[in-house]
Structure formats: C-alpha cells, structure tokens
Design a protein around this motif. Structure first.
Motif, PDB file in Angstrom:
ATOM      1  N   LEU A   1       4.134  21.819  26.259  1.00  0.00           N
ATOM      2  CA  LEU A   1       4.888  20.909  25.232  1.00  0.00           C
ATOM      3  C   LEU A   1       5.280  21.578  24.713  1.00  0.00           C
ATOM      4  CD1 LEU A   1       5.425  18.184  23.665  1.00  0.00           C
ATOM      5  CD2 LEU A   1       3.563  17.556  22.803  1.00  0.00           C
TER       6      LEU A   1
ATOM      7  N   VAL B   1      -0.842  15.619  17.804  1.00  0.00           N
ATOM      8  CA  VAL B   1      -0.148  16.002  18.287  1.00  0.00           C
ATOM      9  C   VAL B   1      -2.530  16.882  18.586  1.00  0.00           C
ATOM     10  CG1 VAL B   1       0.490  17.857  20.005  1.00  0.00           C
ATOM     11  CG2 VAL B   1       1.134  16.634  18.311  1.00  0.00           C
TER      12      VAL B   1
ATOM     13  N   GLU C   1      12.994  23.802  30.969  1.00  0.00           N
ATOM     14  CA  GLU C   1      13.157  21.994  30.683  1.00  0.00           C
ATOM     15  C   GLU C   1      12.754  21.711  32.950  1.00  0.00           C
ATOM     16  OE1 GLU C   1      15.184  19.830  27.348  1.00  0.00           O
ATOM     17  OE2 GLU C   1      16.081  20.936  28.857  1.00  0.00           O
TER      18      GLU C   1
ATOM     19  N   ASN D   1      -2.095  17.358  25.810  1.00  0.00           N
ATOM     20  CA  ASN D   1      -2.236  18.572  26.050  1.00  0.00           C
ATOM     21  C   ASN D   1      -3.014  19.803  26.654  1.00  0.00           C
ATOM     22  OD1 ASN D   1       0.816  17.595  25.670  1.00  0.00           O
ATOM     23  ND2 ASN D   1      -0.107  17.280  23.632  1.00  0.00           N
TER      24      ASN D   1
ATOM     25  N   LYS E   1      10.305  18.402  22.274  1.00  0.00           N
ATOM     26  CA  LYS E   1      10.450  17.803  20.978  1.00  0.00           C
ATOM     27  C   LYS E   1      10.234  17.990  20.107  1.00  0.00           C
ATOM     28  CE  LYS E   1       7.340  13.689  23.209  1.00  0.00           C
ATOM     29  NZ  LYS E   1       5.908  12.886  23.000  1.00  0.00           N
TER      30      LYS E   1
ATOM     31  N   LYS F   1       2.351  21.867  32.405  1.00  0.00           N
ATOM     32  CA  LYS F   1       3.440  20.897  31.768  1.00  0.00           C
ATOM     33  C   LYS F   1       2.675  21.197  30.739  1.00  0.00           C
ATOM     34  CE  LYS F   1       2.950  17.104  35.453  1.00  0.00           C
ATOM     35  NZ  LYS F   1       2.581  18.080  35.835  1.00  0.00           N
TER      36      LYS F   1
ATOM     37  N   ILE G   1       6.710  22.118  20.814  1.00  0.00           N
ATOM     38  CA  ILE G   1       7.501  21.510  19.429  1.00  0.00           C
ATOM     39  C   ILE G   1       8.304  22.481  19.272  1.00  0.00           C
ATOM     40  CG2 ILE G   1       6.228  20.896  17.431  1.00  0.00           C
ATOM     41  CD1 ILE G   1       3.806  20.019  18.610  1.00  0.00           C
TER      42      ILE G   1
ATOM     43  N   VAL H   1       0.081  23.447  24.148  1.00  0.00           N
ATOM     44  CA  VAL H   1       1.196  22.763  23.056  1.00  0.00           C
ATOM     45  C   VAL H   1       1.436  24.332  22.588  1.00  0.00           C
ATOM     46  CG1 VAL H   1       2.166  22.361  20.668  1.00  0.00           C
ATOM     47  CG2 VAL H   1       0.325  21.240  22.454  1.00  0.00           C
TER      48      VAL H   1
ATOM     49  N   GLU I   1       8.213  19.766  28.231  1.00  0.00           N
ATOM     50  CA  GLU I   1       8.413  19.400  27.795  1.00  0.00           C
ATOM     51  C   GLU I   1       8.515  19.341  26.325  1.00  0.00           C
ATOM     52  OE1 GLU I   1       7.307  14.586  26.203  1.00  0.00           O
ATOM     53  OE2 GLU I   1       5.841  15.457  27.191  1.00  0.00           O
TER      54      GLU I   1
END
Length: 317
Positions: A28, A100, A69, A2, A76, A26, A30, A5, A74
C-alpha cells in the motif's frame, strides 16, 4: 492489516513499490501532498539511465507509478499525521483514511529544499529556478547563473556549475561565508565565480516565462539592484520530512533517518528508510531508486524471516 506500507512516491518509494508488488507483497503506497516528489518540479531529466533524449520529471514519475500499479501496488492519497512504532503492527493515522496498520513500513518521504520565500521564486521553479545544480547545471552551458547560499553545499555547487556556465555569481546575505575554509578557498580561486556578499535577494524577475534577473538589496547601503541571470540555484539546505515520526526513530542532528550501513534498516525492526530522507549527500533520482530497491529486498527478507543481519545490531556497528 497491510504486510507493507510505503510512505512517499518519489523514485525511492516507487521503486520499492515495483519490487514488492512483483514479489506479490501487495504494498500500500500512501501519497503525500506532492505525489512524485521533487522530480515533479523538474522539467528535463537527462541523467536517468535508459532515456537517450531525456524525459521530463513528471512523465518519469508517472511511468514509474503505472509500472508499480501494473504489478498490483495500491495507491491512496493521504497525509500521515502521526505514527505509533512502539509495537507491531505499526499504526498510522492518515488524513482521509483513518487508521492504517502495517507489519512493515518503508519511509521514503524525502527531503524538501529550503526556499528563499521571495516573490517570483516558486512560480519559476523549473523555468530558471532550481535547487539542484547536479540535476540542472547542464542546461546552462555558456550562460550566466546565480547561486544563493554561503555554506559548503553552495560552494560545491558553484564550483560544479563553472563546468557549464560562463559565469557563476554567488549571492550571500552575510559578509562572511559559512563554508569551511577549504571549500571557500577552492571557490575563490575559480576565475569563473564572482561574488555578491552582504546582499539579500528580494525578488526573482522573469520575462516570457523564463528567469531574467534577481533583485537584491545591498545590506550595507540599502541600495537595490538587479543581477541579470539565466538561472538561479538556491543552495541553502534541505529539511528531511521526518517531523511526523515524533522522535520515535533514530535520526541525526539534522533530522535525517539513520540506517545500518549497507542496508536500509532503521533503529526499529521492520521499519526501513530509503531515498533523500536518509541521504543528505547524493540526493539523485538514480541513487534514490537504488535505495528503494534495497528497501524492498530488506523488507521482503524481514517479512519472510530471512533477515541477513541480526536485528539487535546497533546503527553504529
């Protein structure tokens, strides 16, 4: 792998996600055990710009999440148990996801308010129990409130609350306050502040879904009594959510992440911090969101090799 993050989904993390997603990074994101952060425990938010009639904390956070979004962030659900920041790519162990990896990392894990851990407290957060006078004081105009604590923050918040409340009762379990003399003097000179020292809170009382009183014990006599109140503000400090970093990054003595002034850069190149995890002074949704924007821009410049400052500069400079 990634590119970036983001840990945490309060105003800081979600703002960073919006900016980075729009930049096609993009990200990620968490989510921890409390998606949306502390604002999800707040009913009305009236001081976030752009909402004339106010907005509830959960709705505001949900809107920010959906906005991120929309641009491709993304999300999670998971809990980071450990990190390895010794080399890039950074490695994170996440419950439910395994390992990750990330080229860059934004820490926006926030700080958790310390609570009294007495019956009725947690159940009434947002219904009369608050940990932020600046956020919720306005709702107690002309009412009686209790503030629990004896440090500088408690004295500052007690004085602030007198702008709205008709009476502010300071409850502290010791005979002497821990606040600095100047803060004590300022509070004691305020005619709208009364005192209940050497008193231990033992229960938050409520009626019809709203706080009605706090039950306390006089430490000297053992006598129990109820202090009638419309609201209870807990001001006994915060704990930054940094334990999972295991001292791999520079923090102050209280555990707040230190950043280079004017930036969100930490002691490790490629790791950025924003929101309450690095801010023990303001702790507002709007300042957290602003620092999230800074973190996103700092991250983008780092990944593109366009860092504004030399990464070798120390945090003290």
């Amino acid at each position: 792998m990634n590119r970036v993050v983001i840990l945490g989904t309060g105003p800081a993390g979600l703002t960073a996600a919006i900016y980075l997603a729009r930049a096609n990074m993009k990200p990620l994101v968490i989510e921890g055990d409390q998606p949306g952060g502390q604002l999800t425990l707040t009913t009305e938010v009236e001081n976030f710009p752009g909402f004339i009639d106010g907005i509830t904390g959960p709705v505001l956070m949900d809107s920010m999440r959906k906005q991120a979004e929309r641009f491709g962030a993304e999300f999670k659900r998971g809990w980071v148990t450990s990190v390895d920041l010794n080399e890039r790519p950074f490695k994170l162990q996440v419950n439910g996801m395994g390992e990750v990896t990330a080229e860059s990392l934004i820490l926006s894990t926030g700080a958790s308010a310390k609570l009294l851990k007495i019956p009725g407290e947690k159940e009434n957060i947002g219904s009369g129990v608050s940990t932020c006078a600046t956020c919720d004081g306005f709702f107690y105009r002309g009412k009686k409130v209790v503030i629990v604590g004896g440090g500088d923050s408690a004295m500052e918040e007690a004085s602030f609350l007198t702008k709205f409340a008709s009476e502010v009762v300071v409850v502290h379990r010791r005979k002497e306050l821990r606040a600095s003399k100047i803060m004590q003097d300022r509070a004691k000179q305020n005619p709208n502040i009364t005192w209940s020292l050497d008193t231990t809170p033992v229960e938050v009382m409520s009626e019809a879904g709203k706080v009605s009183a706090i039950r306390v014990i006089d430490n000297a006599t053992g006598e129990e009594k109820q202090i009638a109140t419309d609201g209870i503000f807990v001001a006994i400090g915060h704990n930054p959510n940094t334990a999972f970093l295991e001292n791999q990054i520079k923090t102050d003595e209280a555990g707040y992440i230190e950043v280079v002034p004017g930036t969100t850069k930490t002691s490790i190149a490629g790791v950025f911090a924003c929101g309450d995890v690095q801010d023990k002074h303001y702790r507002q949704a709007i300042t957290a969101a602003g620092s999230g924007c800074m973190a996103a821009l700092d991250t983008e410049r780092f990944l593109e090799g366009k860092a504004v400052h030399d990464w070798s500069e120390s945090l003290s400079e």
